[in-house]
Design a protein around this motif. Structure first.
Motif, PDB file in Angstrom:
ATOM      1  N   GLU A  99       0.837  -1.193   0.000  1.00 20.18           N
ATOM      2  CA  GLU A  99       0.000   0.000   0.000  1.00 20.18           C
ATOM      3  C   GLU A  99       0.877   1.251   0.000  1.00 20.18           C
ATOM      4  OE1 GLU A  99      -3.651   1.357   2.833  1.00 20.18           O
ATOM      5  OE2 GLU A  99      -1.652   1.504   3.729  1.00 20.18           O
TER       6      GLU A  99
ATOM      7  N   ASP B 131     -17.471  -3.253  -3.032  1.00 23.40           N
ATOM      8  CA  ASP B 131     -17.877  -2.633  -1.774  1.00 23.40           C
ATOM      9  C   ASP B 131     -16.795  -1.757  -1.153  1.00 23.40           C
ATOM     10  OD1 ASP B 131     -20.305  -3.870  -1.998  1.00 23.40           O
ATOM     11  OD2 ASP B 131     -19.834  -5.514  -0.627  1.00 23.40           O
ATOM     12  N   LEU B 132     -15.536  -2.153  -1.280  1.00 19.28           N
ATOM     13  CA  LEU B 132     -14.454  -1.427  -0.621  1.00 19.28           C
ATOM     14  C   LEU B 132     -13.740  -0.455  -1.558  1.00 19.28           C
ATOM     15  CD1 LEU B 132     -12.921  -4.314   1.530  1.00 19.28           C
ATOM     16  CD2 LEU B 132     -14.694  -2.658   2.154  1.00 19.28           C
ATOM     17  N   LEU B 133     -13.507  -0.886  -2.796  1.00 15.42           N
ATOM     18  CA  LEU B 133     -12.849   0.004  -3.755  1.00 15.42           C
ATOM     19  C   LEU B 133     -13.847   0.867  -4.515  1.00 15.42           C
ATOM     20  CD1 LEU B 133     -10.046  -2.257  -5.280  1.00 15.42           C
ATOM     21  CD2 LEU B 133     -10.129  -1.064  -3.084  1.00 15.42           C
ATOM     22  N   LYS B 134     -15.092   0.405  -4.581  1.00 18.30           N
ATOM     23  CA  LYS B 134     -16.178   1.122  -5.282  1.00 18.30           C
ATOM     24  C   LYS B 134     -15.840   1.328  -6.757  1.00 18.30           C
ATOM     25  CE  LYS B 134     -17.625   3.310  -0.973  1.00 18.30           C
ATOM     26  NZ  LYS B 134     -18.520   2.183  -0.654  1.00 18.30           N
TER      27      LYS B 134
ATOM     28  N   GLU C  50     -15.301  -7.484  -2.723  1.00 18.63           N
ATOM     29  CA  GLU C  50     -14.448  -6.458  -2.115  1.00 18.63           C
ATOM     30  C   GLU C  50     -14.205  -5.292  -3.076  1.00 18.63           C
ATOM     31  OE1 GLU C  50     -10.764  -7.652  -0.447  1.00 18.63           O
ATOM     32  OE2 GLU C  50     -11.650  -9.030   0.998  1.00 18.63           O
TER      33      GLU C  50
ATOM     34  N   ALA D  19      -9.682   4.990  -2.163  1.00 20.20           N
ATOM     35  CA  ALA D  19     -10.478   6.090  -1.616  1.00 20.20           C
ATOM     36  C   ALA D  19      -9.848   7.425  -2.004  1.00 20.20           C
ATOM     37  CB  ALA D  19     -10.578   5.962  -0.096  1.00 20.20           C
TER      38      ALA D  19
ATOM     39  N   ALA E 186      -7.775  -0.422  -0.162  1.00 20.11           N
ATOM     40  CA  ALA E 186      -9.000   0.363   0.039  1.00 20.11           C
ATOM     41  C   ALA E 186      -8.685   1.842   0.251  1.00 20.11           C
ATOM     42  CB  ALA E 186      -9.790  -0.200   1.220  1.00 20.11           C
ATOM     43  N   ARG E 187      -7.665   2.148   1.038  1.00 21.50           N
ATOM     44  CA  ARG E 187      -7.344   3.553   1.312  1.00 21.50           C
ATOM     45  C   ARG E 187      -6.762   4.251   0.079  1.00 21.50           C
ATOM     46  NH1 ARG E 187      -4.146   4.001   6.909  1.00 21.50           N
ATOM     47  NH2 ARG E 187      -2.678   2.665   5.757  1.00 21.50           N
TER      48      ARG E 187
ATOM     49  N   PRO F 171      -8.469  -7.063  -2.905  1.00 20.37           N
ATOM     50  CA  PRO F 171      -8.693  -5.627  -3.124  1.00 20.37           C
ATOM     51  C   PRO F 171      -8.660  -4.806  -1.833  1.00 20.37           C
ATOM     52  CG  PRO F 171     -10.159  -6.904  -4.508  1.00 20.37           C
ATOM     53  CD  PRO F 171      -9.477  -7.891  -3.601  1.00 20.37           C
ATOM     54  N   SER F 172      -9.072  -5.404  -0.715  1.00 21.90           N
ATOM     55  CA  SER F 172      -9.109  -4.676   0.557  1.00 21.90           C
ATOM     56  C   SER F 172      -7.751  -4.099   0.937  1.00 21.90           C
ATOM     57  CB  SER F 172      -9.617  -5.588   1.669  1.00 21.90           C
ATOM     58  OG  SER F 172      -8.867  -6.794   1.727  1.00 21.90           O
TER      59      SER F 172
END
Length: 341
Positions: A148, A214-217, A211, A187, A183-184, A179-180
């Motif tokens: 990350e 829902d998390l990466l959109k 994921e 975002a 996530a940041r 994918p989680s």
């Protein structure tokens, strides 16, 4: 030899390609030409030896070769030549719009500046626009096997050029890198006003698709072929109209499916999924978009209305403007209407 009118119609139809990695369009002849130009050594004696190495057991064995070959990409001219070579082939397959992935983290550690790769890709795209009227979008991807922290550092290098990229993606080794993990990062990409996409559900499980949603959109799922293993997910993808950028030859070459006839594309279409056909890394996986269309048609013998749907999906799932899409769909309608008369 009898020709397949449905296949001929599909090949010549106006369409978009939404899942292609520009580094994955590096053919052996161009790889050796760039190696000579830049004084880079490839671990293969000849173009034939390099081509023979394109026999993969899985995603990781492909990626190892992919990253080694990328070493020949050094200058702005290299990226220009690579882009124009791909767009020349795509144009011959009826592609009028391409949304093209590239991997800054493959090049930055070698001392290639983001500005260098971006300028080369843009100049190749401009030449294709002048020659054929093709349009393009550029989507830098983050490499999921890296951290990350590395992704955030890469994003910081991209931010000064934000108006020249059209979204962000996530690729590389899927297993063990959900994918989680990003996530940041994603975002932050969305805060910067860019759409995001992600590879999910190719070698990774259907939960990675969930994921990504829902998390990466994400706006699109790249691959997603294992979504059929989760009925609730399949229904959700159809209900929400989430496009899947399916890469049939890639899936077979990477042993996701033993042969094309076992591909889940028919199940995806039967479920009402907005599937599209793409080439992924065509230099490595046996062909460009036209080759993927031929392979799918040989396996499933689709009538013209299925190919109309697949082509329309590709145009409508793009990041182009509504005005551009409407014009393209009108061209597609005319193409298929003309075939009926």
């Amino acid at each position: 030899m009898q020709t397949d009118p449905s296949l001929a119609l599909a090949l010549s139809a106006p369409k978009a390609e939404l899942h292609v990695h520009i580094e994955g369009t590096l053919e052996p002849d161009l790889a050796f030409a760039l190696a000579r130009r830049n004084g880079v050594s490839l671990p293969y004696a000849s173009e034939a030896a390099l081509a023979a190495a394109y026999d993969f057991e899985d995603l990781q064995s492909f990626l190892d070769l992919y990253y080694a070959c990328a070493d020949v990409l050094v200058t702005e001219a290299d990226f220009h030549d690579l882009m124009l070579a791909y767009l020349t082939r795509a144009q011959a397959d009826g592609v009028i719009h391409a949304e093209i992935f590239f991997d800054p983290q493959t090049h930055l550690p070698r001392g290639v500046a983001f500005a260098t790769m971006l300028a080369g890709l843009e100049s190749g795209a401009r030449e294709a626009a002048q020659r054929w009227g093709m349009t393009t979008r550029l989507i830098p991807n983050f490499l999921r096997h890296l951290s990350e922290e590395d992704a955030f550092a890469t994003l910081a290098q991209i931010e000064p050029y934000l108006d020249r990229v059209d979204g962000f993606g996530l690729d590389s080794s899927e297993r063990g890198h959900p994918p989680s993990k990003f996530a940041r990062v994603f975002a932050r990409c969305r805060e910067l006003g860019k759409p995001v996409v992600a590879h999910a559900g190719e070698e990774g499980p259907p939960s990675y698709v969930v994921e990504a949603l829902d998390l990466l959109k994400v706006s699109r799922i790249d691959h997603g072929v294992r979504a059929v293993e989760d009925e609730a997910l399949l229904q959700r993808l159809a209900a929400e109209g989430v496009p899947l950028t399916v890469c049939p030859l890639s899936n077979v070459r990477l042993c996701v499916f033993e042969r094309m006839e076992l591909h889940t594309l028919p199940k995806l279409l039967a479920a009402g999924i907005r599937a599209t056909i793409n080439s992924d890394d065509p230099a490595y996986f046996g062909g460009y978009l036209g080759d993927n269309i031929r392979a799918v048609q040989a396996a499933f013998h689709y009538p013209p209305e299925v190919w109309y749907r697949l082509c329309r999906n590709s145009l409508e799932a793009s990041f182009a403007s509504d005005v551009e899409k409407a014009g393209w769909v009108a061209r597609l309608d005319a193409h298929f209407a003309g075939a009926r008369h």
